[in-house]
Design an enzyme around this catalytic site. Sequence first.
Site, short mmCIF file in Angstrom:
data_model
loop_
_atom_site.label_atom_id
_atom_site.label_comp_id
_atom_site.label_asym_id
_atom_site.label_seq_id
_atom_site.Cartn_x
_atom_site.Cartn_y
_atom_site.Cartn_z
N HIS A 125 9.97 73.75 16.79
CA HIS A 125 10.53 74.84 17.60
C HIS A 125 9.64 76.06 17.71
O HIS A 125 10.00 77.04 18.36
CB HIS A 125 11.94 75.21 17.11
CG HIS A 125 12.01 75.95 15.82
ND1 HIS A 125 12.25 77.31 15.78
CD2 HIS A 125 11.90 75.54 14.54
CE1 HIS A 125 12.29 77.69 14.50
NE2 HIS A 125 12.07 76.63 13.73
N ALA A 135 8.90 72.79 9.37
CA ALA A 135 7.82 73.29 8.51
C ALA A 135 8.33 73.63 7.11
O ALA A 135 7.60 73.49 6.13
CB ALA A 135 7.16 74.51 9.15
N THR A 136 9.58 74.05 7.00
CA THR A 136 10.13 74.35 5.67
C THR A 136 10.08 73.12 4.79
O THR A 136 9.58 73.15 3.66
CB THR A 136 11.59 74.85 5.79
OG1 THR A 136 11.60 76.04 6.58
CG2 THR A 136 12.19 75.13 4.42
N GLN A 173 2.83 78.51 12.96
CA GLN A 173 2.54 79.46 14.04
C GLN A 173 1.21 79.18 14.73
O GLN A 173 0.87 79.84 15.72
CB GLN A 173 2.51 80.90 13.49
CG GLN A 173 3.82 81.39 12.91
CD GLN A 173 4.88 81.67 13.96
OE1 GLN A 173 4.61 81.74 15.16
NE2 GLN A 173 6.11 81.84 13.51
N CYS A 199 17.63 91.90 4.44
CA CYS A 199 18.73 92.50 3.71
C CYS A 199 18.86 91.83 2.35
O CYS A 199 18.98 90.61 2.27
CB CYS A 199 20.04 92.33 4.47
SG CYS A 199 20.00 93.18 6.05
N SER A 241 5.90 72.76 12.89
CA SER A 241 7.30 72.97 13.27
C SER A 241 7.47 72.75 14.76
O SER A 241 6.73 73.32 15.57
CB SER A 241 7.72 74.40 12.90
OG SER A 241 9.00 74.67 13.41
N THR A 270 16.61 58.07 8.49
CA THR A 270 16.34 57.59 9.85
C THR A 270 15.55 58.64 10.63
O THR A 270 15.96 59.80 10.70
CB THR A 270 17.66 57.28 10.57
OG1 THR A 270 18.38 56.33 9.79
CG2 THR A 270 17.41 56.74 11.97
N ASN A 305 3.16 84.65 10.51
CA ASN A 305 4.35 84.70 11.34
C ASN A 305 4.79 86.10 11.73
O ASN A 305 5.51 86.29 12.70
CB ASN A 305 5.51 83.97 10.65
CG ASN A 305 5.66 84.36 9.20
OD1 ASN A 305 4.75 84.15 8.39
ND2 ASN A 305 6.78 84.96 8.86
C1 LIG Z 1 9.11 79.21 11.38
C2 LIG Z 1 8.18 79.09 10.24
C3 LIG Z 1 8.46 78.24 9.18
C4 LIG Z 1 9.73 77.42 9.10
O1 LIG Z 1 9.71 76.39 10.06
P1 LIG Z 1 11.02 75.50 10.32
O2 LIG Z 1 10.50 74.39 11.18
O3 LIG Z 1 11.99 76.38 11.00
O4 LIG Z 1 11.49 75.01 9.00
C5 LIG Z 1 7.55 78.15 8.16
N1 LIG Z 1 6.42 78.88 8.17
C6 LIG Z 1 6.11 79.69 9.19
C7 LIG Z 1 4.83 80.45 9.16
C8 LIG Z 1 6.98 79.84 10.25
O5 LIG Z 1 6.68 80.67 11.23
#
Ligand SMILES: *Cc1c(COP(=O)(O)O)cnc(C)c1O
Length: 391
Positions: free
Chosen positions: A203, A73-74, A181, A328, A201, A241, A153
Site C-alpha cells: 500500500h 512491511a511490518t 518507502q 499520543c 509494502s 494461504t 517514512n
Molecule cells: C508503512 C511502513 C511500514 C509498515 O508497512 P505495512 O505494510 O503497513 O505493514 C514499515 N516501514 C515503513 C518505513 C513504512 O513506511
Amino acid sequence: MTRPVYLDNHATTPLDPRVLDAMLPYFKEKFGNPHSSSHSFGDEAADAVEKARAQVADLIGAEAREIIFTSGATESNNISIQGAARFHKGKKNHIVTVVTEHKCVLESVRHMEDEGFDVTRLAVEKDGLIDPRRFAEALTEQTVLATVMSVHNEIGVIQPLAEIGRMCREKGVYLQSDCAQAVGKIPLDVNEMNIDLMSISGHKVYGPKGIGALYLRRRPRTRVHPLFHGGGQERGMRSGTVPAPLVVGLGEACAVAAEDMAADHARVGKLRDRLLDGVRAGIPDVILNGDAECRVAGNLNLSFPGVDGNAMMAALRPHICVSSGSACTSTSVEPSYSLVALGLDKDLAHGSFRVGVGRFTTDAEIDTAIGVIVDQITALGGGKGVRTAAE
Ligand SMILES: *Cc1c(COP(=O)(O)O)cnc(C)c1O
C-alpha cells in the site's frame, strides 16, 4: 464540502486503477486457492502468484524465488529481524539499528534484546543521515544483522545503502533494509547494494493494503527462522494461504512502478519543489528537516518556528491531509522521535508536519496547499522569526 487535498502518501497511497483492474478477476471468477494443485482453479491462481513474484523481483533486481509474500512491511521486518537473530543465536549475539527506524523495526530489535541480544542504536546526523564511519565502527565479529532503512517514512532522506551494504558484506553481517518507502520510488538493486533481506509494502506503492513481500537472499544464503508455522507455504518461511488477489495487485503495482518510476520521479519532484518554493515565499522562516538533496522526490518535512503544533494541525485539517508525526502516549502527546533525533527541540518538533506528494497529486492541489499553508500558518503567528541555525 469538497474533500481535503490528500498529501499523505507516506501513510498510504491510493490504489492505482491499473492495479485494481488486474486484481478484480482474482476476486471474482478466478477465485481458486493457489495451493490447490488438483484442478485448474488452483493452477490459474498459482500461475498468477508466480507472475506477480517475478514482477516484484524484477523491480529490485532479485530472482523470483527469493521473494516471499507476507501481509506487509511490518511482518517482513519482524520475520527478518527476529528470524535471523534466532537462527544465529548462540553463534552471534549483536544487532545494529538506527534510532530513526520505523517502530516495527525498533520494536522487533527490542524484542531480541529481551531475548538476550546486544543492540547498538546508531544516532543520525542533523541531516537525518547516518555517518558511514560510525556505522563501520558499530560492526563487530558478533554482529548478526544490521537493519537500516532506505527512504525514511517521515523525513524522506535516503540512507547510503550501497556503502553500508559493502561494509556488511565484508564483515559477514546480514544487511536488512526496510524499503517500504523506497520500492517503486527510487531505483533499488539488492545485488548492487548487497541487501540480504528487504521489506516491501503493497500500500505504499499504489497497491493494496494487507500485502507485502520479503526479499530473502539465496546466495550467499541468508537464513531465518519463520514466525508462522503451518502448511509450509512460501518455502516454509510464511505458512498460510497466499492471498492471490492481493499478490496479483502487488505484482501489478511493481510492474507499473518499474514502467513509471522515472516519469513519476520527475513530475512528483517538480510538484514538491513548487510547494516548497510557494511556502517559503509566504513563510520565509520555514525549516526543511532532513537533507535537501538526498531525499525521495515526494517528501517534505517542514517546521514552523513559533507556531503551536496542535493549533496548526487543527487549522490545516479541513483543507489538506498532512501528518504531524506526533504520537499520543498515555500521558501526553510526544513529538516525532525521528525529528527529536535530528536535534529539533520539542516545540519545533511539535510545530512540524510531513507532506507526501504522490503519483495522483495534481498541479491545482499543490496550488491549494500553498495557499492553505501560508494563510493558516500566518494566521497562527508564523513566519515572523529569523532563519535559525537548525536549518
Ligand atoms: C508503512 C511502513 C511500514 C509498515 O508497512 P505495512 O505494510 O503497513 O505493514 C514499515 N516501514 C515503513 C518505513 C513504512 O513506511
